[in-house]
Motif scaffolding. Structure first.
Motif, PDB file in Angstrom:
ATOM      1  N   VAL A 200      19.576  -0.327   6.804  1.00 24.73           N
ATOM      2  CA  VAL A 200      19.099   0.970   6.339  1.00 24.73           C
ATOM      3  C   VAL A 200      18.432   1.693   7.503  1.00 24.73           C
ATOM      4  CG1 VAL A 200      17.582   2.180   4.722  1.00 24.73           C
ATOM      5  CG2 VAL A 200      18.740   0.074   4.010  1.00 24.73           C
ATOM      6  N   ARG A 201      18.925   2.891   7.782  1.00 24.76           N
ATOM      7  CA  ARG A 201      18.256   3.771   8.755  1.00 24.76           C
ATOM      8  C   ARG A 201      17.107   4.435   8.004  1.00 24.76           C
ATOM      9  NH1 ARG A 201      19.309   9.260  10.108  1.00 24.76           N
ATOM     10  NH2 ARG A 201      21.150   9.162   8.773  1.00 24.76           N
ATOM     11  N   LEU A 202      15.920   3.926   8.252  1.00 22.54           N
ATOM     12  CA  LEU A 202      14.778   4.288   7.423  1.00 22.54           C
ATOM     13  C   LEU A 202      14.353   5.735   7.635  1.00 22.54           C
ATOM     14  CD1 LEU A 202      12.827   0.990   7.941  1.00 22.54           C
ATOM     15  CD2 LEU A 202      13.646   1.806   5.732  1.00 22.54           C
ATOM     16  N   GLN A 203      14.015   6.377   6.528  1.00 18.05           N
ATOM     17  CA  GLN A 203      13.370   7.685   6.580  1.00 18.05           C
ATOM     18  C   GLN A 203      11.864   7.560   6.452  1.00 18.05           C
ATOM     19  OE1 GLN A 203      15.609   9.612   3.385  1.00 18.05           O
ATOM     20  NE2 GLN A 203      16.730  10.790   4.915  1.00 18.05           N
ATOM     21  N   GLY A 204      11.413   6.471   5.876  1.00 15.43           N
ATOM     22  CA  GLY A 204       9.977   6.268   5.761  1.00 15.43           C
ATOM     23  C   GLY A 204       9.652   5.050   4.936  1.00 15.43           C
ATOM     24  N   SER A 205       8.354   4.796   4.836  1.00 14.95           N
ATOM     25  CA  SER A 205       7.842   3.701   4.010  1.00 14.95           C
ATOM     26  C   SER A 205       6.479   4.093   3.482  1.00 14.95           C
ATOM     27  CB  SER A 205       7.731   2.402   4.816  1.00 14.95           C
ATOM     28  OG  SER A 205       7.126   1.378   4.033  1.00 14.95           O
ATOM     29  N   GLY A 206       6.211   3.720   2.250  1.00 11.66           N
ATOM     30  CA  GLY A 206       4.866   3.869   1.736  1.00 11.66           C
ATOM     31  C   GLY A 206       3.913   2.908   2.426  1.00 11.66           C
ATOM     32  N   VAL A 207       2.644   3.270   2.434  1.00  9.24           N
ATOM     33  CA  VAL A 207       1.590   2.412   2.985  1.00  9.24           C
ATOM     34  C   VAL A 207       0.858   1.780   1.804  1.00  9.24           C
ATOM     35  CG1 VAL A 207      -0.534   2.346   4.348  1.00  9.24           C
ATOM     36  CG2 VAL A 207       1.368   3.829   5.039  1.00  9.24           C
ATOM     37  N   CYS A 208       0.947   0.471   1.712  1.00 12.17           N
ATOM     38  CA  CYS A 208       0.411  -0.260   0.562  1.00 12.17           C
ATOM     39  C   CYS A 208      -1.017  -0.724   0.840  1.00 12.17           C
ATOM     40  CB  CYS A 208       1.300  -1.458   0.264  1.00 12.17           C
ATOM     41  SG  CYS A 208       0.772  -2.425  -1.166  1.00 12.17           S
ATOM     42  N   ALA A 209      -1.860  -0.671  -0.182  1.00 13.12           N
ATOM     43  CA  ALA A 209      -3.235  -1.154  -0.040  1.00 13.12           C
ATOM     44  C   ALA A 209      -3.281  -2.640   0.295  1.00 13.12           C
ATOM     45  CB  ALA A 209      -4.023  -0.875  -1.311  1.00 13.12           C
ATOM     46  N   SER A 210      -2.201  -3.373  -0.016  1.00 13.02           N
ATOM     47  CA  SER A 210      -2.178  -4.794   0.349  1.00 13.02           C
ATOM     48  C   SER A 210      -2.157  -5.001   1.856  1.00 13.02           C
ATOM     49  CB  SER A 210      -0.960  -5.481  -0.282  1.00 13.02           C
ATOM     50  OG  SER A 210       0.249  -5.010   0.292  1.00 13.02           O
ATOM     51  N   ASN A 211      -1.852  -3.941   2.629  1.00 13.23           N
ATOM     52  CA  ASN A 211      -1.897  -4.021   4.100  1.00 13.23           C
ATOM     53  C   ASN A 211      -3.320  -4.038   4.646  1.00 13.23           C
ATOM     54  OD1 ASN A 211       0.919  -1.758   4.904  1.00 13.23           O
ATOM     55  ND2 ASN A 211       0.890  -3.721   3.872  1.00 13.23           N
ATOM     56  N   ILE A 212      -4.274  -3.583   3.844  1.00 13.88           N
ATOM     57  CA  ILE A 212      -5.617  -3.344   4.372  1.00 13.88           C
ATOM     58  C   ILE A 212      -6.276  -4.616   4.916  1.00 13.88           C
ATOM     59  CG2 ILE A 212      -7.962  -2.632   3.732  1.00 13.88           C
ATOM     60  CD1 ILE A 212      -6.656  -0.474   1.966  1.00 13.88           C
ATOM     61  N   PRO A 213      -6.237  -5.758   4.203  1.00 12.27           N
ATOM     62  CA  PRO A 213      -6.868  -6.954   4.782  1.00 12.27           C
ATOM     63  C   PRO A 213      -6.307  -7.343   6.143  1.00 12.27           C
ATOM     64  CG  PRO A 213      -6.514  -7.267   2.453  1.00 12.27           C
ATOM     65  CD  PRO A 213      -5.797  -6.002   2.823  1.00 12.27           C
ATOM     66  N   ALA A 214      -4.982  -7.245   6.308  1.00 12.25           N
ATOM     67  CA  ALA A 214      -4.397  -7.569   7.608  1.00 12.25           C
ATOM     68  C   ALA A 214      -4.863  -6.578   8.668  1.00 12.25           C
ATOM     69  CB  ALA A 214      -2.877  -7.575   7.516  1.00 12.25           C
ATOM     70  N   PHE A 215      -4.943  -5.296   8.295  1.00 11.53           N
ATOM     71  CA  PHE A 215      -5.381  -4.268   9.242  1.00 11.53           C
ATOM     72  C   PHE A 215      -6.844  -4.468   9.621  1.00 11.53           C
ATOM     73  CE2 PHE A 215      -6.909   0.142  10.095  1.00 11.53           C
ATOM     74  CZ  PHE A 215      -6.090   0.434  11.178  1.00 11.53           C
ATOM     75  N   GLU A 216      -7.675  -4.814   8.655  1.00 14.46           N
ATOM     76  CA  GLU A 216      -9.093  -5.046   8.934  1.00 14.46           C
ATOM     77  C   GLU A 216      -9.324  -6.367   9.658  1.00 14.46           C
ATOM     78  OE1 GLU A 216     -11.366  -2.692   5.320  1.00 14.46           O
ATOM     79  OE2 GLU A 216     -10.690  -4.755   4.970  1.00 14.46           O
TER      80      GLU A 216
END
Length: 321
Positions: free
Chosen positions: A29-45
């Motif tokens: 899939v040639r991506l047009q975008g992705s949502g940003v999920c709140a489940s990403n926050i712990p990894a980001f922090e």
């Protein structure tokens, strides 16, 4: 192609990596975008159990875009189809998905961001909540997921009480159709208010959509006798202490609404497309902020800080017109 890699807590880097090749039964899939999920926050922090740098594109799992290559044996889709898919490295220009784990996006959605996996989660939670016409439903936490579930519950004929912290999230709940809104401030005051709103019966269905300990405790308190407490929030940080005595005394059903069966998740994708097309979900109320891929860190920071008017961010790639 470009892919975003979380190289350390709080820091993404865009790196160049080979474009993936689809294997048997896969599509690219040639991506047009992705949502940003709140489940990403712990990894980001940053948490002790994460390892950095993370694989390119990882954490992104709400992608949509254009099919541009087919693996051997793929049937039922064509190059050029616009789709949403279950894929897991969608913070990138391209990603792979199993051909039976994507859903065609009709022409009516051609110019709209479509974080399909997140919307599919809402549909699967709604199904497991078993909401029925005439019931009183409380939704605890009005972000993207809570707002989508309010819309679905109202369309299904329920009376909805929304419980959330910020004035902007309470206003969002009203716009999504909530009959009553309750500020999430003092524990006992909230219980007393919902007791009064329901003439002492509390709620037949309560959906906890925060992933935090206190709102889960709170949600149990106003689940009525024989009701159903639906845990929709993503609880990532280990053990919870809950009032099982209360749950037991009231004879409530406690439902973990997260799906791990990819076929069920794909069913949710299909149902989400139909719900948006039919007007049961208004995406304009849910997707509020867009960022280019090279500003993905800002998108995550906004997801943490939740400025006024923020519900959900999406990151867009160069595949957009």
């Amino acid at each position: 192609m470009r892919a975003a890699s979380l190289v350390s807590p709080g820091r993404f880097e865009l790196i160049d990596v080979p474009r993936p090749r689809p294997g048997p039964g896969q599509v690219r899939v040639r991506l047009q975008g992705s949502g940003v999920c709140a489940s990403n926050i712990p990894a980001f922090e940053g948490r002790d159990w994460f390892t950095y740098p993370m694989p390119p594109g990882s954490l992104g799992h709400e992608g949509w875009g254009i099919v541009d290559a087919l693996g051997a044996g793929v049937e039922g889709c064509r190059i050029g189809d616009r789709v949403t898919a279950l894929s897991f490295h969608a913070y990138a220009d391209y990603d792979l998905a199993a051909a039976d784990r994507l859903v065609l996006l009709p022409a009516a959605l051609h110019d709209r961001p479509f974080p399909g996996e997140a919307l599919g989660c809402a549909m699967n939670i709604f199904r497991r909540a078993d909401i029925r016409r005439g019931q009183t439903v409380a939704v605890v936490g009005v972000g993207f997921l809570g707002a989508a579930l309010i819309q679905l519950a109202k369309e299904h004929g329920a009376t909805v009480i929304a419980v959330s912290r910020s004035p902007s999230s309470l206003e969002l709940a009203r716009r999504c159709g909530a009959d009553q809104v309750v500020a999430m401030d003092d524990h006992q005051r909230i219980i007393d208010e919902i007791h009064a709103l329901t003439d002492g019966a509390f709620c037949q269905r309560v959906i906890e959509a925060t992933g935090k300990p206190w709102p889960l405790d709170l949600a149990g308190e106003f689940t009525g006798i024989g009701g159903r407490l639906v845990i929709a929030g993503y609880h990532q940080d280990g053990l919870r202490s809950v009032n099982v005595q209360l749950w037991n005394w009231r004879g409530i059903d406690v439902i973990n609404a997260h799906e791990r069966d990819s076929a069920v998740a794909t069913r949710g994708l299909r149902e989400a497309v139909a719900a948006v097309i039919e007007g049961r979900i208004d995406l304009s109320l849910l997707v509020t902020h867009t960022y280019p891929l090279d500003r993905i860190g800002e998108a995550l920071q906004a997801s943490i800080e939740r400025p006024d008017g923020f519900t959900k961010a999406v990151v867009l790639t160069g595949a957009n017109p």
